[in-house]
Design a protein around this motif. Structure first.
Motif, short mmCIF file in Angstrom:
data_model
loop_
_atom_site.label_atom_id
_atom_site.label_comp_id
_atom_site.label_asym_id
_atom_site.label_seq_id
_atom_site.Cartn_x
_atom_site.Cartn_y
_atom_site.Cartn_z
N ALA A 28 0.70 -1.24 -0.23
CA ALA A 28 -0.06 -0.36 -0.22
C ALA A 28 0.49 1.22 0.03
CB ALA A 28 -0.29 -0.05 0.71
N ILE A 29 1.79 1.03 0.56
CA ILE A 29 3.14 1.49 0.28
C ILE A 29 3.60 2.45 -0.41
CG2 ILE A 29 5.06 3.50 1.75
CD1 ILE A 29 4.43 1.59 4.71
N LEU A 30 4.08 1.65 -1.37
CA LEU A 30 4.12 2.00 -2.58
C LEU A 30 3.25 1.73 -3.25
CD1 LEU A 30 6.48 -1.10 -2.36
CD2 LEU A 30 7.22 1.17 -2.18
N PHE A 101 2.31 -15.78 -11.13
CA PHE A 101 1.07 -13.66 -11.37
C PHE A 101 2.33 -12.61 -11.06
CE2 PHE A 101 -1.99 -11.31 -10.01
CZ PHE A 101 -2.36 -10.85 -11.30
N PHE A 102 2.55 -13.41 -9.47
CA PHE A 102 2.47 -12.14 -8.41
C PHE A 102 4.17 -11.13 -8.81
CE2 PHE A 102 -1.13 -13.24 -5.94
CZ PHE A 102 -1.81 -11.95 -5.92
N MET A 103 4.94 -12.72 -8.98
CA MET A 103 6.09 -12.42 -8.96
C MET A 103 6.78 -12.03 -10.39
SD MET A 103 7.19 -12.72 -6.32
CE MET A 103 9.25 -11.28 -5.97
N SER A 104 6.14 -11.74 -11.46
CA SER A 104 6.35 -12.24 -12.69
C SER A 104 6.61 -10.37 -12.69
CB SER A 104 5.35 -12.33 -13.60
OG SER A 104 3.56 -11.92 -13.81
N SER A 109 12.46 -2.81 -6.03
CA SER A 109 11.91 -2.74 -4.58
C SER A 109 9.84 -3.31 -4.69
CB SER A 109 11.26 -0.88 -4.98
OG SER A 109 10.50 -0.76 -6.27
N LEU A 110 10.00 -4.26 -5.21
CA LEU A 110 9.10 -5.01 -5.07
C LEU A 110 8.97 -6.24 -4.94
CD1 LEU A 110 6.41 -2.99 -8.09
CD2 LEU A 110 6.17 -2.57 -5.50
N LEU A 114 5.55 -8.21 -2.59
CA LEU A 114 5.35 -9.08 -3.46
C LEU A 114 4.86 -11.03 -3.31
CD1 LEU A 114 5.24 -7.89 -7.49
CD2 LEU A 114 3.47 -7.71 -5.67
N LEU A 115 6.75 -10.90 -3.06
CA LEU A 115 6.72 -12.25 -2.57
C LEU A 115 6.04 -12.74 -1.33
CD1 LEU A 115 8.82 -15.07 -3.06
CD2 LEU A 115 10.68 -14.07 -1.40
#
Length: 202
Positions: A28-30, A101-104, A109-110, A114-115
């Motif tokens: 959320a901060i990002l 899906f998420f790691m792609s 910084s993410l 995301l992990l």
């Protein structure tokens, strides 16, 4: 052995309890609201989808249980193995798809938020389903499947964090660990049935 289990269990408990909250706030901060949205939506939708996806496994599980009750373990074992294999394939496919899906979408910084978020998105529905089955009095081993999925996902995540392994290598690591877990769970189920039969004969 207990000390080893404690060493493994404590980080998993902390990850389960705080991982989603910490990574959600981090994202959320990002400003990564898309990840939060997909993760929350997935928790509501995926439990139903996974439930339907796992239903065909009953084709093998039901006759396996009947044969085991009659003491025909040699006939029950292959059906039980097929039932477990089907369930594990569904879990493997789900977790790997969520991870990819998420790691792609990850960047420098993410990567970490995301992990961690992907762990909750992938394992959250499985933990909920296992808890629901336990509350209903169904001791079919869903918690053991979920535990193996948690351990395998963590190994995959750690490998992703500290190596340059490609996504398909990470998926293979997860799949192999899960299949080993399946063999352990199937063997444990057979041993429990044999012990129950032995006690009934005493």
């Amino acid at each position: 052995m207990k000390a080893l289990l404690s060493i493994v269990a404590i980080p998993i408990m902390l990850l389960n309890a705080f991982g989603g909250i910490v990574s959600g706030i981090w994202l959320a901060i990002l400003g990564q609201w898309w990840a939060i949205g997909y993760g929350i939506a997935g928790l509501f939708v995926s439990t139903t989808l996974l439930g339907f996806a796992m239903m065909p496994g009953l084709i093998f599980a039901a006759p396996a249980a009947m044969l085991a009750e009659r003491g025909k373990l040699l006939l029950a074992f292959p059906l039980l193995l097929l039932s477990q294999l089907y369930t594990y394939i569904v879990v493997i496919a789900w977790c790997v798809l969520v991870f990819i899906f998420f790691m792609s979408h990850s960047t420098a910084s993410l990567f970490w938020p995301l992990l961690i978020w992907s762990y909750g998105a992938a394992l959250g529905p499985l933990m909920y389903m296992a808890h629901r089955e336990e509350m209903a009095g169904d001791h079919s081993g869903a918690w053991m499947t979920t535990a193996f999925a948690q351990l395998s996902y963590i190994v995959m995540a750690v490998t992703a964090a500290f190596t340059d392994a490609a996504l398909f290598i990470l998926a293979a690591i997860f799949g192999v660990l899960m299949l080993l877990g399946m063999l352990i769970q199937t063997g444990a189920a057979i041993v429990m049935v044999m012990e129950q039969k032995r006690l009934e004969m005493i």
